[in-house]
Motif scaffolding. Structure first.
Motif, PDB file in Angstrom:
ATOM      1  N   LEU A 277       1.123  -1.382  -0.133  1.00  0.00           N
ATOM      2  CA  LEU A 277      -0.213   0.027  -0.014  1.00  0.00           C
ATOM      3  C   LEU A 277       1.033   1.155   0.490  1.00  0.00           C
ATOM      4  O   LEU A 277       0.514   2.286  -0.732  1.00  0.00           O
ATOM      5  CB  LEU A 277      -0.930  -0.312   0.863  1.00  0.00           C
ATOM      6  N   ASP A 278       1.880   1.292   0.741  1.00  0.00           N
ATOM      7  CA  ASP A 278       2.934   3.326   0.933  1.00  0.00           C
ATOM      8  C   ASP A 278       3.054   2.583  -0.738  1.00  0.00           C
ATOM      9  O   ASP A 278       3.259   4.073  -0.598  1.00  0.00           O
ATOM     10  CB  ASP A 278       4.119   2.657   2.204  1.00  0.00           C
ATOM     11  N   SER A 279       4.110   2.085  -1.467  1.00  0.00           N
ATOM     12  CA  SER A 279       4.425   2.313  -2.612  1.00  0.00           C
ATOM     13  C   SER A 279       3.700   2.067  -3.088  1.00  0.00           C
ATOM     14  O   SER A 279       4.092   3.707  -4.385  1.00  0.00           O
ATOM     15  CB  SER A 279       5.679   0.813  -2.456  1.00  0.00           C
ATOM     16  N   ALA A 280       2.363   1.767  -3.532  1.00  0.00           N
ATOM     17  CA  ALA A 280       1.866   2.596  -4.255  1.00  0.00           C
ATOM     18  C   ALA A 280       1.120   3.584  -4.361  1.00  0.00           C
ATOM     19  O   ALA A 280       0.715   4.148  -4.960  1.00  0.00           O
ATOM     20  CB  ALA A 280       0.231   0.898  -4.166  1.00  0.00           C
ATOM     21  N   ILE A 281       0.609   4.410  -2.411  1.00  0.00           N
ATOM     22  CA  ILE A 281       0.623   5.310  -2.743  1.00  0.00           C
ATOM     23  C   ILE A 281       1.315   6.758  -3.208  1.00  0.00           C
ATOM     24  O   ILE A 281       1.484   7.622  -4.242  1.00  0.00           O
ATOM     25  CB  ILE A 281       0.405   5.544  -1.409  1.00  0.00           C
ATOM     26  N   ASP A 282       2.955   5.992  -3.261  1.00  0.00           N
ATOM     27  CA  ASP A 282       3.847   6.853  -3.723  1.00  0.00           C
ATOM     28  C   ASP A 282       3.523   7.323  -5.408  1.00  0.00           C
ATOM     29  O   ASP A 282       3.287   8.205  -6.151  1.00  0.00           O
ATOM     30  CB  ASP A 282       4.671   6.478  -2.731  1.00  0.00           C
ATOM     31  N   LEU A 283       3.663   5.767  -5.696  1.00  0.00           N
ATOM     32  CA  LEU A 283       3.641   5.840  -7.112  1.00  0.00           C
ATOM     33  C   LEU A 283       2.431   6.398  -7.307  1.00  0.00           C
ATOM     34  O   LEU A 283       3.002   6.915  -8.488  1.00  0.00           O
ATOM     35  CB  LEU A 283       3.638   4.217  -7.966  1.00  0.00           C
TER      36      LEU A 283
ATOM     37  N   ARG B 166      -7.186   6.554   1.435  1.00  0.00           N
ATOM     38  CA  ARG B 166      -5.816   6.744   1.483  1.00  0.00           C
ATOM     39  C   ARG B 166      -5.170   6.911  -0.430  1.00  0.00           C
ATOM     40  O   ARG B 166      -3.914   7.709  -0.196  1.00  0.00           O
ATOM     41  CB  ARG B 166      -4.798   6.150   2.510  1.00  0.00           C
ATOM     42  N   LEU B 167      -5.351   6.629  -1.326  1.00  0.00           N
ATOM     43  CA  LEU B 167      -5.846   6.321  -2.061  1.00  0.00           C
ATOM     44  C   LEU B 167      -5.853   7.500  -3.178  1.00  0.00           C
ATOM     45  O   LEU B 167      -6.681   7.777  -3.107  1.00  0.00           O
ATOM     46  CB  LEU B 167      -6.073   4.502  -2.967  1.00  0.00           C
ATOM     47  N   PRO B 168      -4.635   7.926  -4.068  1.00  0.00           N
ATOM     48  CA  PRO B 168      -5.198   9.098  -4.937  1.00  0.00           C
ATOM     49  C   PRO B 168      -5.124   8.493  -6.890  1.00  0.00           C
ATOM     50  O   PRO B 168      -5.011   8.128  -7.126  1.00  0.00           O
ATOM     51  CB  PRO B 168      -3.682  10.199  -4.897  1.00  0.00           C
ATOM     52  N   LEU B 169      -6.998   8.155  -6.089  1.00  0.00           N
ATOM     53  CA  LEU B 169      -7.854   7.589  -7.331  1.00  0.00           C
ATOM     54  C   LEU B 169      -8.720   8.431  -7.915  1.00  0.00           C
ATOM     55  O   LEU B 169      -9.214   9.630  -7.744  1.00  0.00           O
ATOM     56  CB  LEU B 169      -8.635   6.479  -7.018  1.00  0.00           C
ATOM     57  N   ASP B 170      -9.067   8.777  -9.109  1.00  0.00           N
ATOM     58  CA  ASP B 170      -9.741   9.468  -9.960  1.00  0.00           C
ATOM     59  C   ASP B 170     -11.156   8.754 -10.636  1.00  0.00           C
ATOM     60  O   ASP B 170     -12.083   9.483 -10.702  1.00  0.00           O
ATOM     61  CB  ASP B 170      -9.068   9.855 -11.344  1.00  0.00           C
ATOM     62  N   ARG B 171     -10.762   7.367 -10.552  1.00  0.00           N
ATOM     63  CA  ARG B 171     -12.096   6.817 -11.166  1.00  0.00           C
ATOM     64  C   ARG B 171     -12.429   5.605 -10.121  1.00  0.00           C
ATOM     65  O   ARG B 171     -10.970   4.850 -10.400  1.00  0.00           O
ATOM     66  CB  ARG B 171     -12.217   7.008 -12.457  1.00  0.00           C
ATOM     67  N   LEU B 172     -13.243   4.529 -10.555  1.00  0.00           N
ATOM     68  CA  LEU B 172     -13.967   3.421 -10.092  1.00  0.00           C
ATOM     69  C   LEU B 172     -14.472   2.362 -11.168  1.00  0.00           C
ATOM     70  O   LEU B 172     -15.833   3.025 -11.740  1.00  0.00           O
ATOM     71  CB  LEU B 172     -14.626   3.223  -8.694  1.00  0.00           C
TER      72      LEU B 172
ATOM     73  N   LEU C 248     -20.546   4.966  -2.237  1.00  0.00           N
ATOM     74  CA  LEU C 248     -18.601   4.956  -1.586  1.00  0.00           C
ATOM     75  C   LEU C 248     -17.885   5.778  -2.666  1.00  0.00           C
ATOM     76  O   LEU C 248     -17.393   6.367  -2.048  1.00  0.00           O
ATOM     77  CB  LEU C 248     -18.590   3.813  -1.654  1.00  0.00           C
ATOM     78  N   GLY C 249     -17.850   5.310  -4.154  1.00  0.00           N
ATOM     79  CA  GLY C 249     -17.383   6.127  -5.341  1.00  0.00           C
ATOM     80  C   GLY C 249     -17.338   7.481  -4.868  1.00  0.00           C
ATOM     81  O   GLY C 249     -16.267   8.084  -4.627  1.00  0.00           O
ATOM     82  N   HIS C 250     -19.139   7.914  -5.150  1.00  0.00           N
ATOM     83  CA  HIS C 250     -18.993  10.105  -4.851  1.00  0.00           C
ATOM     84  C   HIS C 250     -18.693  10.344  -3.780  1.00  0.00           C
ATOM     85  O   HIS C 250     -18.598  11.509  -4.161  1.00  0.00           O
ATOM     86  CB  HIS C 250     -20.994   9.671  -5.059  1.00  0.00           C
ATOM     87  N   SER C 251     -18.713   9.842  -3.095  1.00  0.00           N
ATOM     88  CA  SER C 251     -18.666  10.159  -1.527  1.00  0.00           C
ATOM     89  C   SER C 251     -16.753   9.807  -1.324  1.00  0.00           C
ATOM     90  O   SER C 251     -16.179  11.123  -0.459  1.00  0.00           O
ATOM     91  CB  SER C 251     -19.101   9.301  -0.392  1.00  0.00           C
ATOM     92  N   LEU C 252     -16.139   9.659  -1.825  1.00  0.00           N
ATOM     93  CA  LEU C 252     -15.009  10.335  -1.916  1.00  0.00           C
ATOM     94  C   LEU C 252     -14.317  10.949  -2.837  1.00  0.00           C
ATOM     95  O   LEU C 252     -13.440  11.023  -4.026  1.00  0.00           O
ATOM     96  CB  LEU C 252     -14.063   8.019  -2.337  1.00  0.00           C
ATOM     97  N   GLY C 253     -15.217  11.239  -3.914  1.00  0.00           N
ATOM     98  CA  GLY C 253     -15.227  12.106  -4.606  1.00  0.00           C
ATOM     99  C   GLY C 253     -14.486  11.523  -5.954  1.00  0.00           C
ATOM    100  O   GLY C 253     -13.995  12.308  -6.802  1.00  0.00           O
ATOM    101  N   LEU C 254     -15.033  10.838  -6.145  1.00  0.00           N
ATOM    102  CA  LEU C 254     -14.193   9.563  -7.445  1.00  0.00           C
ATOM    103  C   LEU C 254     -15.311   9.703  -8.758  1.00  0.00           C
ATOM    104  O   LEU C 254     -16.964   9.452  -8.679  1.00  0.00           O
ATOM    105  CB  LEU C 254     -13.999   7.969  -7.539  1.00  0.00           C
ATOM    106  N   MET C 255     -15.217   9.714 -10.116  1.00  0.00           N
ATOM    107  CA  MET C 255     -15.833   9.072 -10.895  1.00  0.00           C
ATOM    108  C   MET C 255     -16.422   7.523 -10.669  1.00  0.00           C
ATOM    109  O   MET C 255     -15.469   6.757 -10.955  1.00  0.00           O
ATOM    110  CB  MET C 255     -15.855   8.856 -12.487  1.00  0.00           C
ATOM    111  N   VAL C 256     -17.740   7.397 -11.648  1.00  0.00           N
ATOM    112  CA  VAL C 256     -18.281   5.364 -11.433  1.00  0.00           C
ATOM    113  C   VAL C 256     -18.499   5.245 -12.368  1.00  0.00           C
ATOM    114  O   VAL C 256     -19.413   5.525 -12.867  1.00  0.00           O
ATOM    115  CB  VAL C 256     -19.137   5.131 -10.374  1.00  0.00           C
TER     116      VAL C 256
END
Ligand code: C2E
Ligand code: MG
Ligand code: MG
Ligand code: MG
Length: 281
Positions: free
Chosen positions: A160-166, A194-200, A226-234
């Motif tokens: 998880l930690d290296s994934a977050i960095d990348l 914790r993950l900087p994602l844009d879309r589910l 859930l996706g929307h509450s995290l600010g993600l496109m679904v």
């Protein structure tokens, strides 16, 4: 085959295993020259915006037509390419081809079409990926926000930690990141925030229970919320029926992808599709 005696069954299975191993060896041998012999190509499956019915992007899907083996599906050859250590080179080819396609669409006046590329778990763990993405963007001239990278839960959760960095470094390049096949892995919901994602991308296994089953609807509704509450496109994958499409619209899903709208298309067929379905801009 089911009628065979125990003893014959045993020899049947070893024969089957032998054939599978041979098949694997033939795939491995043919894969060694897949790039030099230019046997790969990309198909593009449209992703539709549910509000406007316009095309919000396409997913690039790898196709291999081998002169020796015929069409080999990506689910068969990608795991072997990963084990052989050639997935990095293949991914670089996919990135370049997908970005070039975006530039061709732009030059032909079709518009700036966002394109999603699937990343392999193994390639994602290597630092070289960030450099490869940066270099491809530079060399093709593609605007970064039109490149979307699809990653899977198993890939993110393994470290998880290296994934977050990348993911952070990729976001710094300006590209977007989608979590593919969402709901099939083991991701903990506390990790997701914790993950900087844009879309589910909601996995297509959710589509089966969407129509007939109230519980299925409840689960899909919750995933979208859930996706929307995290600010993600679904985006929902594997939409094959009109009733699924209509339910997803009711449930406030942003995008749909599936055989109902379009199969993965070769580039000239995609052009035809885009004449009938304009791009969301
Ligand atoms: P994925 O990324 O989840 O891609 C979606 C898969 O679902 C594609 O299969 C697509 O053809 C299929 N699909 C789309 N709509 C429908 C539908 O309505 N119903 C059904 N039953 N299936 C639908 P495909 O092209 O065979 O690819 C399979 C997997 O192979 C992909 O799953 C992805 O994990 C992997 N893959 C494909 N291209 C690449 C690539 O360039 N790089 C890497 N690393 N993996 C790739
Ligand atoms: Mg995908
Ligand atoms: Mg998927
Ligand atoms: Mg999938």
């Amino acid at each position: 085959h089911a009628k065979r005696s125990g003893r014959n069954q045993f020899s049947f299975f070893t024969e089957d295993m032998r054939l599978r191993a041979m098949d694997r060896l033939r795939i491995e041998t043919a894969l060694r020259s897949v790039l030099s012999r230019r046997e790969l190509r990309l198909h593009y499956q449209p992703i539709m915006d549910l509000q406007t019915e316009r095309v919000m992007g396409v997913e690039a899907l790898l196709r291999w037509n081998s002169p020796e083996l015929g069409e080999v599906p990506p689910t068969r050859f990608i795991p072997i390419a990963e084990e052989m250590g050639i997935i990095e080179d293949i991914t670089c080819w996919v990135l370049r081809e997908a970005c070039s396609m975006n530039q061709r669409m732009l030059q032909q006046g079709i518009g700036n079409l966002p394109v999603s590329v699937n990343l392999s778990d193994i390639h994602f763990r290597s630092r070289a990926l960030v450099d490869a993405v940066a270099q491809t963007l530079k060399e093709t001239g593609m605007e970064p926000q039109y490149l979307d990278l699809e990653v899977t839960e198993s890939l993110l959760m393994s470290n998880l930690d290296s994934a977050i960095d990348l993911l952070g470094e990729l976001s710094d390049l300006g590209v977007t990141v989608s979590l593919d096949d969402f709901g099939t892995g083991y991701s903990s919901l506390t990790y997701l925030q914790r993950l900087p994602l844009d879309r589910l991308k909601v996995d297509r296994s959710f589509m089966q229970n969407l129509v007939a089953d109230q519980r299925g609807q409840a689960v899909t509704r919750a995933v979208i919320a859930l996706g929307h509450s995290l600010g993600l496109m679904v985006v929902a994958e594997g939409v094959e029926e009109k009733t699924q499409h209509d339910w997803l619209r009711k449930l406030n899903c942003d995008g749909v992808q599936g055989f109902l709208m379009a199969r993965p298309l070769q580039e000239d067929r995609l052009l035809e599709f885009l004449k009938a379905h304009p791009i969301l801009e």
